[in-house]
Design a protein around this motif. Structure first.
Motif, mmCIF file in Angstrom:
data_model
loop_
_atom_site.group_PDB
_atom_site.id
_atom_site.type_symbol
_atom_site.label_atom_id
_atom_site.label_comp_id
_atom_site.label_asym_id
_atom_site.label_seq_id
_atom_site.Cartn_x
_atom_site.Cartn_y
_atom_site.Cartn_z
ATOM 1 N N UNK A 10 -4.573 -9.686 -5.456
ATOM 2 C CA UNK A 10 -5.665 -8.743 -3.899
ATOM 3 C C UNK A 10 -5.950 -6.931 -3.961
ATOM 4 N N UNK A 11 -4.774 -6.871 -4.846
ATOM 5 C CA UNK A 11 -4.622 -5.176 -5.317
ATOM 6 C C UNK A 11 -4.780 -5.155 -6.392
ATOM 7 N N UNK A 12 -5.847 -3.587 -6.316
ATOM 8 C CA UNK A 12 -7.119 -2.644 -7.132
ATOM 9 C C UNK A 12 -5.562 -2.008 -7.853
ATOM 10 N N UNK A 13 -6.784 -2.421 -9.835
ATOM 11 C CA UNK A 13 -6.046 -1.984 -10.362
ATOM 12 C C UNK A 13 -5.900 0.035 -10.086
ATOM 13 N N UNK A 14 -5.231 0.916 -10.532
ATOM 14 C CA UNK A 14 -4.957 2.513 -10.537
ATOM 15 C C UNK A 14 -4.693 3.029 -11.133
#
Length: 184
Positions: A10-14
């Motif tokens: 669920x984490x967005x790549x930043x």
């Protein structure tokens, strides 16, 4: 740091803006650390913080560095204790095996004791035999652990202070991010 850090699905790549990413030097990694693990770890921190501005990105980069240092120092502390455990076993064996040995035979006996301590570390069968022998003379695991801490105390204190310093730095940076966000 041999295990890769995995991001939650669920984490967005930043990634930091190119302007910020190029300001800092490439990470200096120790043997056993990989750029892949470093980047994944840093990415997890960025995803957690969710920086929205250049200031937040710079603070997030600093938080990631502080977190990496904490992880590194903890692993080094663990390795330190493992290395000194062999030395502590050797010290206990010396107390047992050198008692009553003629002075002219002590160097040869000390060499064999060192070899036994190395065998203790590398050979599970030898380790069991040596630990049973130590126990028979009153050296249980706690006694050996005390010896580990006595021998490693200076370096252990150094690593503890490095961990504490990095934790304080991380806490202050996170407070700075929160303060920055509240002040906008």
């Amino acid at each position: 740091m041999n295990q890769a850090v995995r991001l939650n699905r669920n984490q967005v790549t930043m990634t930091p803006p190119v302007e910020l990413d190029t300001l800092g030097p490439a990470p200096l990694l120790l043997p056993g650390e990989t750029l892949e693990n470093y980047r994944a770890f840093r990415q997890a921190i960025f995803a957690d913080i969710g920086p929205q501005s250049a200031v937040e990105w710079q603070l997030a980069i600093d938080v990631a560095e502080a977190c990496w240092e904490i992880l590194r120092y903890r692993l080094l502390r663990h390795s330190l204790l493992e290395v000194y455990r062999q030395t502590a076993v050797e010290t206990a064996l010396r107390r047992i095996d050198l008692a009553g040995i003629a002075p002219d035979s002590q160097d040869k006996a000390a060499f064999h004791i060192s070899q036994n301590a190395l065998s203790w570390r590398l050979d599970p069968t030898a380790a069991t035999e040596i630990e049973e022998r130590l126990f028979a003379y009153g050296f249980d695991q706690h006694a050996v652990s005390v010896e580990v801490y006595i021998q490693a105390r200076e370096t252990f204190v150094l690593l503890e202070s490095l961990i504490n310093g990095a934790q304080i730095r991380r806490t202050l940076l996170l407070r700075e991010i929160r303060s920055y966000r509240l002040g906008r």
